[in-house]
Design an enzyme around this catalytic site. Structure first.
Site, PDB file in Angstrom:
ATOM      1  N   HIS A   1      19.808  -2.526  11.078  1.00  0.00           N
ATOM      2  CA  HIS A   1      18.907  -2.608  12.226  1.00  0.00           C
ATOM      3  C   HIS A   1      18.836  -1.285  12.983  1.00  0.00           C
ATOM      4  O   HIS A   1      17.859  -1.016  13.673  1.00  0.00           O
ATOM      5  CB  HIS A   1      19.389  -3.721  13.161  1.00  0.00           C
ATOM      6  CG  HIS A   1      18.496  -3.957  14.339  1.00  0.00           C
ATOM      7  ND1 HIS A   1      17.202  -4.413  14.222  1.00  0.00           N
ATOM      8  CD2 HIS A   1      18.712  -3.786  15.681  1.00  0.00           C
ATOM      9  CE1 HIS A   1      16.655  -4.531  15.420  1.00  0.00           C
ATOM     10  NE2 HIS A   1      17.553  -4.157  16.319  1.00  0.00           N
TER      11      HIS A   1
ATOM     12  N   TRP B   1      11.572  -6.603  16.741  1.00  0.00           N
ATOM     13  CA  TRP B   1      12.070  -7.948  17.063  1.00  0.00           C
ATOM     14  C   TRP B   1      11.103  -8.573  18.043  1.00  0.00           C
ATOM     15  O   TRP B   1      10.750  -7.972  19.068  1.00  0.00           O
ATOM     16  CB  TRP B   1      13.459  -7.871  17.681  1.00  0.00           C
ATOM     17  CG  TRP B   1      14.146  -9.200  17.881  1.00  0.00           C
ATOM     18  CD1 TRP B   1      15.091  -9.756  17.082  1.00  0.00           C
ATOM     19  CD2 TRP B   1      13.951 -10.125  18.975  1.00  0.00           C
ATOM     20  NE1 TRP B   1      15.500 -10.970  17.590  1.00  0.00           N
ATOM     21  CE2 TRP B   1      14.815 -11.224  18.753  1.00  0.00           C
ATOM     22  CE3 TRP B   1      13.130 -10.132  20.103  1.00  0.00           C
ATOM     23  CZ2 TRP B   1      14.877 -12.312  19.619  1.00  0.00           C
ATOM     24  CZ3 TRP B   1      13.181 -11.215  20.967  1.00  0.00           C
ATOM     25  CH2 TRP B   1      14.045 -12.292  20.722  1.00  0.00           C
TER      26      TRP B   1
ATOM     27  N   ASP C   1      18.927  -5.352   7.607  1.00  0.00           N
ATOM     28  CA  ASP C   1      18.900  -5.646   9.043  1.00  0.00           C
ATOM     29  C   ASP C   1      19.364  -7.083   9.292  1.00  0.00           C
ATOM     30  O   ASP C   1      18.731  -8.031   8.832  1.00  0.00           O
ATOM     31  CB  ASP C   1      17.474  -5.450   9.574  1.00  0.00           C
ATOM     32  CG  ASP C   1      17.380  -5.484  11.087  1.00  0.00           C
ATOM     33  OD1 ASP C   1      18.243  -6.115  11.727  1.00  0.00           O
ATOM     34  OD2 ASP C   1      16.434  -4.886  11.624  1.00  0.00           O
TER      35      ASP C   1
ATOM     36  N   SER D   1      13.309  -2.173  17.722  1.00  0.00           N
ATOM     37  CA  SER D   1      13.831  -3.508  18.024  1.00  0.00           C
ATOM     38  C   SER D   1      12.903  -4.218  19.016  1.00  0.00           C
ATOM     39  O   SER D   1      11.735  -4.408  18.721  1.00  0.00           O
ATOM     40  CB  SER D   1      15.263  -3.386  18.544  1.00  0.00           C
ATOM     41  OG  SER D   1      15.904  -4.641  18.588  1.00  0.00           O
ATOM     42  N   MET D   2      13.395  -4.595  20.205  1.00  0.00           N
ATOM     43  CA  MET D   2      12.484  -5.202  21.184  1.00  0.00           C
ATOM     44  C   MET D   2      11.417  -4.211  21.623  1.00  0.00           C
ATOM     45  O   MET D   2      10.318  -4.615  22.016  1.00  0.00           O
ATOM     46  CB  MET D   2      13.255  -5.718  22.386  1.00  0.00           C
ATOM     47  CG  MET D   2      13.973  -7.032  22.144  1.00  0.00           C
ATOM     48  SD  MET D   2      14.452  -7.804  23.700  1.00  0.00           S
ATOM     49  CE  MET D   2      15.336  -9.253  23.085  1.00  0.00           C
TER      50      MET D   2
END
Length: 289
Positions: free
Chosen positions: A239, A186, A207, A161-162
């Site tokens: 996700h 992300w 996602d 993700s991040m």
């Protein structure tokens, strides 16, 4: 000048071989960083690779630039040093959300640090800096039992993700890295045309947080074709696919790290031709490497 008896015998043997339609090829030449046995599907799909591992906690009080974490490393030292990879969790998450990856990757011959971030709310750019700080700590300041196992010229990053967006930031900031593996990444930045690090992006078809159409796919497409890159989209995956054991993800991730961090061409066949199966929705690659 007449041929020697030995040379004549060799010519006869070669002629016999050609007549049978086969030529014996030389054995695979081992690269300097190859670690472990010849890979198979069974080895890559198992819960653990060929190396037994140990782990050690890293207190946030003993490091700077990141929030501590957990280090996993092979017990074997007879085959030389290993490449190292730093992995970041995603927004609001801790390393425990991904910790199955630590021993899984380390057991294939890597030193792995799963980091805790300085804040659970750190954005991708910060997470990228923290990944690089963790690698620097591994190479320069980690305990001798860990540091002595690492080849500081063979380093990689990954994250979810991040944290995946952070691994792209790290790859962009440090082109000497050998590999990056963003997982459901992300990032508000969509253009990664400066990335030269071999990058495998793994996204989930379903996602709804970092949709592949607005994150993974444009990230992949923006990396120049002159850079080694691949895009793996997992069928029906959400996700949060990296947060539970995922064989398809782990198999491709380990193969990518072995191919580019270890320069181990034995793993090329798991990447090129592209892998397929019911778990894979799509695969793109710069194959051949």
């Amino acid at each position: 000048m007449s041929s020697s008896p030995a040379r004549t015998i060799a010519k006869i043997a070669m002629a016999a071989t050609l007549a049978c339609g086969t030529i014996a090829l030389p054995a695979h030449a081992a690269g300097p960083y190859e670690r472990g046995p010849d890979p198979t599907d069974a080895i890559l799909e198992a819960l653990r690779g060929p190396f037994s591992t140990s782990d050690q906690s890293v207190s946030s009080l003993s490091v700077s630039g990141f929030g501590g974490g957990e280090v996993y490393y092979p017990n074997d030292t007879s085959q030389g040093t290993f490449g190292a990879i730093a992995i970041s969790p995603g927004y609001t998450a801790s390393w425990s959300s991904l910790d199955w990856l630590g021993p899984r990757i380390a057991s294939h011959g890597f030193v792995v640090i799963g980091i805790e971030t300085n804040s659970r709310y750190d954005q991708p750019a910060s997470r990228g800096r923290q990944l690089l700080a963790a690698l620097d700590w591994l190479v320069e300041d980690s305990p001798l039992a860990i540091r002595s196992r690492i080849d500081g010229s063979r380093l990689a990053v990954a994250g979810h993700s991040m944290g995946g967006g952070g691994s792209l930031e790290a790859a962009d900031d440090r082109p000497t890295l050998q590999a990056a593996v963003p997982l459901a990444p992300w990032n508000l930045t969509k253009n990664w045309s400066g990335v030269r690090v071999p990058t495998l992006i793994i996204g989930g078809e379903s996602d709804s947080v970092a949709s592949v159409t607005t994150h993974s796919q444009p990230f992949y497409e923006s990396i120049p074709s002159s850079s080694e890159k691949a895009y793996l989209e997992l069928n029906n995956a959400s996700h949060f696919f990296p947060q539970t054991t995922n064989t398809t993800m782990a198999k491709s991730m380990v193969a990518w790290l072995k191919r580019f961090v270890d320069d181990d061409t034995r793993y090329e066949r798991f990447l090129c031709p592209p892998p397929s199966g019911t778990a894979i929705e799509e695969y793109r690659d710069t194959c051949p490497h």
